[in-house]
Design an enzyme around this catalytic site. Sequence first.
Site, PDB file in Angstrom:
ATOM      1  N   LYS A  83       2.317   2.195  -5.104  1.00  0.00           N
ATOM      2  CA  LYS A  83       2.995   1.712  -6.313  1.00  0.00           C
ATOM      3  C   LYS A  83       2.142   1.928  -7.565  1.00  0.00           C
ATOM      4  O   LYS A  83       2.666   2.253  -8.624  1.00  0.00           O
ATOM      5  CB  LYS A  83       3.322   0.210  -6.181  1.00  0.00           C
ATOM      6  CG  LYS A  83       4.275  -0.102  -5.049  1.00  0.00           C
ATOM      7  CD  LYS A  83       4.515  -1.583  -4.918  1.00  0.00           C
ATOM      8  CE  LYS A  83       3.329  -2.378  -4.443  1.00  0.00           C
ATOM      9  NZ  LYS A  83       2.893  -2.116  -3.066  1.00  0.00           N
ATOM     10  N   GLY A 135      -4.269  -4.286  -4.262  1.00  0.00           N
ATOM     11  CA  GLY A 135      -5.251  -3.304  -4.705  1.00  0.00           C
ATOM     12  C   GLY A 135      -4.488  -2.067  -5.109  1.00  0.00           C
ATOM     13  O   GLY A 135      -4.031  -1.316  -4.257  1.00  0.00           O
ATOM     14  N   HIS A 136      -4.262  -1.901  -6.403  1.00  0.00           N
ATOM     15  CA  HIS A 136      -3.453  -0.772  -6.869  1.00  0.00           C
ATOM     16  C   HIS A 136      -4.368   0.348  -7.353  1.00  0.00           C
ATOM     17  O   HIS A 136      -5.122   0.176  -8.305  1.00  0.00           O
ATOM     18  CB  HIS A 136      -2.488  -1.243  -7.965  1.00  0.00           C
ATOM     19  CG  HIS A 136      -1.416  -2.151  -7.421  1.00  0.00           C
ATOM     20  ND1 HIS A 136      -0.486  -2.775  -8.193  1.00  0.00           N
ATOM     21  CD2 HIS A 136      -1.139  -2.517  -6.149  1.00  0.00           C
ATOM     22  CE1 HIS A 136       0.313  -3.492  -7.417  1.00  0.00           C
ATOM     23  NE2 HIS A 136      -0.075  -3.352  -6.181  1.00  0.00           N
ATOM     24  N   ASP A 172       0.812  -1.228   0.000  1.00  0.00           N
ATOM     25  CA  ASP A 172       0.000   0.000   0.000  1.00  0.00           C
ATOM     26  C   ASP A 172       0.840   1.271   0.000  1.00  0.00           C
ATOM     27  O   ASP A 172       0.420   2.306   0.502  1.00  0.00           O
ATOM     28  CB  ASP A 172      -0.957   0.039   1.219  1.00  0.00           C
ATOM     29  CG  ASP A 172      -1.790  -1.222   1.320  1.00  0.00           C
ATOM     30  OD1 ASP A 172      -2.268  -1.673   0.271  1.00  0.00           O
ATOM     31  OD2 ASP A 172      -1.930  -1.753   2.429  1.00  0.00           O
ATOM     32  N   GLN A 231       2.227  -5.970  -3.067  1.00  0.00           N
ATOM     33  CA  GLN A 231       2.563  -6.038  -1.638  1.00  0.00           C
ATOM     34  C   GLN A 231       3.873  -5.277  -1.368  1.00  0.00           C
ATOM     35  O   GLN A 231       4.126  -4.297  -2.044  1.00  0.00           O
ATOM     36  CB  GLN A 231       2.645  -7.493  -1.147  1.00  0.00           C
ATOM     37  CG  GLN A 231       1.280  -8.186  -1.055  1.00  0.00           C
ATOM     38  CD  GLN A 231       0.781  -8.745  -2.367  1.00  0.00           C
ATOM     39  OE1 GLN A 231       1.517  -9.391  -3.088  1.00  0.00           O
ATOM     40  NE2 GLN A 231      -0.467  -8.512  -2.678  1.00  0.00           N
TER      41      GLN A 231
END
Length: 422
Positions: free
Chosen positions: A15, A39-40, A12, A222
Amino acid sequence: MNTVIVGTQWGDEGKGKIIDILSENVDYVVRYQGGNNAGHTVVAGSREYIFHLMPSGILHKGKICCIGNGVVVDPQVLLQEINNLRASKINIFGRLKISSLAHVILPYHRILDLLRETKRANKIGTTGRGIGPCYADKISRCGIRMIDLLNPKVLRDKLKDNLKEKNEVFKKVYGHPGFDFDKIYKEYLSYGRLFSSYITNTHLLLNKASKDKKDILFEGAQGTFLDIDFGTYPFVTSSSATSGGACIGTGVPPVKIDKVIGVAKAYTTRVGEGPFPTEFSRSFGCFIRDKGNEFGATTGRPRRCGWFDAVMLKEAVLLNGISELAIMKIDVLDGLKTIKICTAYKYKGKAFSEFPYDLEVLKGLKPVYKQMRGWPKTINNPKRYRDLHPCAREYLERLSGILKSKISMISVGSAREATIFK
Ligand code: IMP
């Protein structure tokens, strides 16, 4: 130029935003590990997109986006993301490539993930997406790969074999009724048909691209301290989230990697259980969490927040071979009187500055802080490095000095434009 973007904390870090920005100047964007536990978040114009499996470069016209062999794919989630992009009129035809060797998440992985968590005395706080059980099957050599979805006989034999063993375990250990072969078989064959035009040998494609001097961006998911080897085990994810994972998870050899960029938040966050040396007190943690909107992009869970931990970051720089850093969300620290950087730890009266891997030490240590002056507002327009508040610059320069790494990007807001290049 082949560049790996890697998370340096517990995920988080932001990225997605950096990948989205850098995608403009590359030809290929590749996910190499993890699955839809990631979750990007990418903000483009007035729209926010959250990608779980789709490489974050997908919003850029003409870029080839690959899901590498190191990723675990939940076909249901992938289908949803493809449909969402189509609904947003984003053309992915010929641009999305899925490795035939990527492993597939099945319903029994998802359920096992949840059942294991409820049984565990020391919960990991997984995302419940079946990631761990899917990687476990890969290593146990009973996994099902994307290529198997294209071959009814292979899929039938593997699934039959798996269910024979797994249904026994589900019934006897977990009191769960188990899974029906026909239902899963039909559903997963249909995924094979739906995805057949995307499934390919991405390792060949990427090696050819590299030989043809195309630029590839490797998108880590991650972060370093969730890495299966170097993270705060067992409170980690099940893949190699460090930069080395980019080679294993794509089939592009180490000699072809030119650069590793590390992404870090100007403070630290963590979702799920596990040690967190610089974690804020409850009330200050809630304050920063709300200010930084620190809620998981995948599960919506509140993120734990803490000061910047330079001991962790030094370890991340070393493990990943980071030569440049992107520091994200520095604006969230606006308005604080003082800001702290953890530069060492103390355990049983002894100070040290290497990241410890003994869980008892990690849980019991006390951070040693360097205190810095805060600033009222990071930046007012226009957005150049020299326009940053002097105290914000001082903070960044101190970080860069401690980490012996160049800070090349600073994010001061969620929009693409709210980024300073140094
Ligand atoms: P899993 O990856 O679902 O098995 O979860 C293992 C641990 O990694 C849990 O603490 C999760 O909260 C954490 N985790 C997994 N993916 C992410 C991510 O993308 N960002 C932050 N934490 C994550």
